[in-house]
Design a protein around this motif. Structure first.
Motif, PDB file in Angstrom:
ATOM      1  N   SER A  60      28.308 -31.434   3.127  1.00  0.00           N
ATOM      2  CA  SER A  60      27.682 -30.808   4.443  1.00  0.00           C
ATOM      3  C   SER A  60      26.340 -30.188   3.920  1.00  0.00           C
ATOM      4  N   LEU A  61      25.297 -30.216   4.803  1.00  0.00           N
ATOM      5  CA  LEU A  61      23.954 -29.454   4.493  1.00  0.00           C
ATOM      6  C   LEU A  61      23.713 -28.407   6.017  1.00  0.00           C
ATOM      7  N   HIS A  80      24.159 -38.545   0.086  1.00  0.00           N
ATOM      8  CA  HIS A  80      25.478 -38.410   0.064  1.00  0.00           C
ATOM      9  C   HIS A  80      26.170 -37.673   1.228  1.00  0.00           C
ATOM     10  N   VAL A  81      25.295 -36.761   1.482  1.00  0.00           N
ATOM     11  CA  VAL A  81      25.817 -35.542   2.689  1.00  0.00           C
ATOM     12  C   VAL A  81      26.345 -36.472   4.010  1.00  0.00           C
ATOM     13  N   THR A  82      27.589 -36.016   4.340  1.00  0.00           N
ATOM     14  CA  THR A  82      28.002 -36.568   5.707  1.00  0.00           C
ATOM     15  C   THR A  82      27.940 -35.667   6.829  1.00  0.00           C
ATOM     16  N   SER A  99      16.565 -40.469   8.305  1.00  0.00           N
ATOM     17  CA  SER A  99      17.311 -41.612   8.689  1.00  0.00           C
ATOM     18  C   SER A  99      17.642 -42.545   7.427  1.00  0.00           C
ATOM     19  N   ASN A 100      17.188 -41.719   6.418  1.00  0.00           N
ATOM     20  CA  ASN A 100      17.791 -42.510   5.163  1.00  0.00           C
ATOM     21  C   ASN A 100      19.029 -41.916   4.800  1.00  0.00           C
ATOM     22  N   MET A 101      19.572 -41.081   5.371  1.00  0.00           N
ATOM     23  CA  MET A 101      20.872 -40.333   5.072  1.00  0.00           C
ATOM     24  C   MET A 101      22.139 -41.151   5.654  1.00  0.00           C
ATOM     25  N   CYS A 102      22.231 -42.218   4.855  1.00  0.00           N
ATOM     26  CA  CYS A 102      23.036 -43.515   5.535  1.00  0.00           C
ATOM     27  C   CYS A 102      24.437 -42.858   5.724  1.00  0.00           C
ATOM     28  N   ALA A 103      25.006 -42.044   5.067  1.00  0.00           N
ATOM     29  CA  ALA A 103      26.394 -41.309   4.765  1.00  0.00           C
ATOM     30  C   ALA A 103      26.634 -40.425   6.115  1.00  0.00           C
ATOM     31  N   PRO A 119      13.519 -44.991  16.764  1.00  0.00           N
ATOM     32  CA  PRO A 119      14.091 -46.246  16.440  1.00  0.00           C
ATOM     33  C   PRO A 119      14.813 -46.237  15.123  1.00  0.00           C
ATOM     34  N   HIS A 120      14.291 -45.420  14.201  1.00  0.00           N
ATOM     35  CA  HIS A 120      14.876 -45.532  12.838  1.00  0.00           C
ATOM     36  C   HIS A 120      16.174 -44.929  12.751  1.00  0.00           C
ATOM     37  N   ILE A 121      16.662 -44.122  13.984  1.00  0.00           N
ATOM     38  CA  ILE A 121      17.882 -43.623  14.204  1.00  0.00           C
ATOM     39  C   ILE A 121      19.224 -44.621  13.743  1.00  0.00           C
ATOM     40  N   GLN A 122      18.626 -45.987  13.966  1.00  0.00           N
ATOM     41  CA  GLN A 122      19.665 -47.026  13.730  1.00  0.00           C
ATOM     42  C   GLN A 122      20.035 -47.341  12.170  1.00  0.00           C
ATOM     43  N   ASN A 123      19.415 -46.619  11.258  1.00  0.00           N
ATOM     44  CA  ASN A 123      19.768 -46.455  10.044  1.00  0.00           C
ATOM     45  C   ASN A 123      21.015 -45.695   9.596  1.00  0.00           C
ATOM     46  N   LEU A 124      21.232 -44.748  10.552  1.00  0.00           N
ATOM     47  CA  LEU A 124      22.710 -44.082  10.462  1.00  0.00           C
ATOM     48  C   LEU A 124      23.580 -44.828  11.043  1.00  0.00           C
ATOM     49  N   VAL A 125      24.023 -45.742  10.125  1.00  0.00           N
ATOM     50  CA  VAL A 125      25.191 -46.693  10.648  1.00  0.00           C
ATOM     51  C   VAL A 125      26.515 -45.671  10.427  1.00  0.00           C
ATOM     52  N   ASN A 126      26.567 -45.095   9.876  1.00  0.00           N
ATOM     53  CA  ASN A 126      27.975 -44.272  10.088  1.00  0.00           C
ATOM     54  C   ASN A 126      28.292 -42.980  10.711  1.00  0.00           C
TER      55      ASN A 126
END
Length: 229
Positions: A60-61, A80-82, A99-103, A119-126
């Motif tokens: 966490s951050l 890696h931060v969730t 948005s590159n923080m895909c975890a 739009p780049h919010i879609q990269n946060l797939v998890n």
């Protein structure tokens, strides 16, 4: 015994890291004296960098209420931060580096000055939890519908004039809060969300509630709050 000893060693190491972080923050703060605006900015930057470095060893951050006007680019160092908390900062945009923080599983952008979800919010797939309440939100992009794991959204106390229809395309969503906005209509498509357990549209004056939504409210399936503030 060995496992117990290792757990104790890990706990001690985390405590030492936390104590070191607090010590470094204190030294950075005192060395800059809180003098001029430049010194205050330097203190904030130092503390933010220390928190990001500390998050390398954590899941966490928290950068809440750090007086940040922009999301720091160094946040990309902890992909890696969730769980990420950026609430309480005068941030106006969601940059691509975030948005590159895909975890990420949860993202808190509440009490900011963010006006739209890009739009780049879609990269946060998890992503499962997205909080942007008490902000300046006016627009939700269609791409949020790509977040198929999203379960909870809180866009309350903003300036939305339309209900985010894109949420009707997220099958697993269970909680939607868009209370205290300027929405005047709920799309009937929302009734098709079989997992929806909570819908709050209270505080949107003169909002039109279609029959399909009222039918949801009459069953025990979904709790729906509507009416004036």
């Amino acid at each position: 015994i060995l496992m117990k000893r290792r757990r104790e060693e890990d706990e001690n190491e985390m405590q030492d890291q936390s104590m070191m972080l607090n010590s470094n923050c204190s030294r950075a703060y005192s060395s800059n004296h809180i003098g001029s605006k430049r010194n205050r900015v330097g203190v904030i930057d130092t503390m933010v960098n220390l928190r990001i470095v500390d998050a390398i060893h954590r899941s966490s951050l928290s950068l809440s209420y750090c007086k940040l006007e922009h999301v720091p680019l160094d946040i990309s160092k902890v992909p890696h931060v969730t769980h990420c908390d950026l609430s309480g900062n005068p941030i106006q945009i969601i940059p691509e580096c975030l948005s590159n923080m895909c975890a990420l599983i949860s993202l808190d952008l509440s009490y900011t000055k963010i006006e739209h979800i890009p739009p780049h919010i879609q990269n946060l797939v998890n992503l499962e939890v997205l909080l942007v309440h008490h902000s300046s939100l006016r627009e939700i992009c269609y791409d949020i519908s790509m977040l198929k794991n999203l379960k909870t959204v809180d866009f309350s106390d903003n300036y939305l004039e339309q209900f985010p229809l894109e949420l009707a395309l997220i099958p697993n969503i269970t909680h939607i809060n868009v209370s205290n906005n300027q929405i005047d209509w709920i799309p009937p498509d929302i009734a098709g969300l079989s997992d929806l357990a909570f819908l709050n549209v209270k505080g949107n004056n003169n909002i039109l509630i279609p029959p399909q939504i009222r039918e949801m409210a009459s069953t025990s399936r979904t709790t729906i709050l509507f009416g004036r503030k």
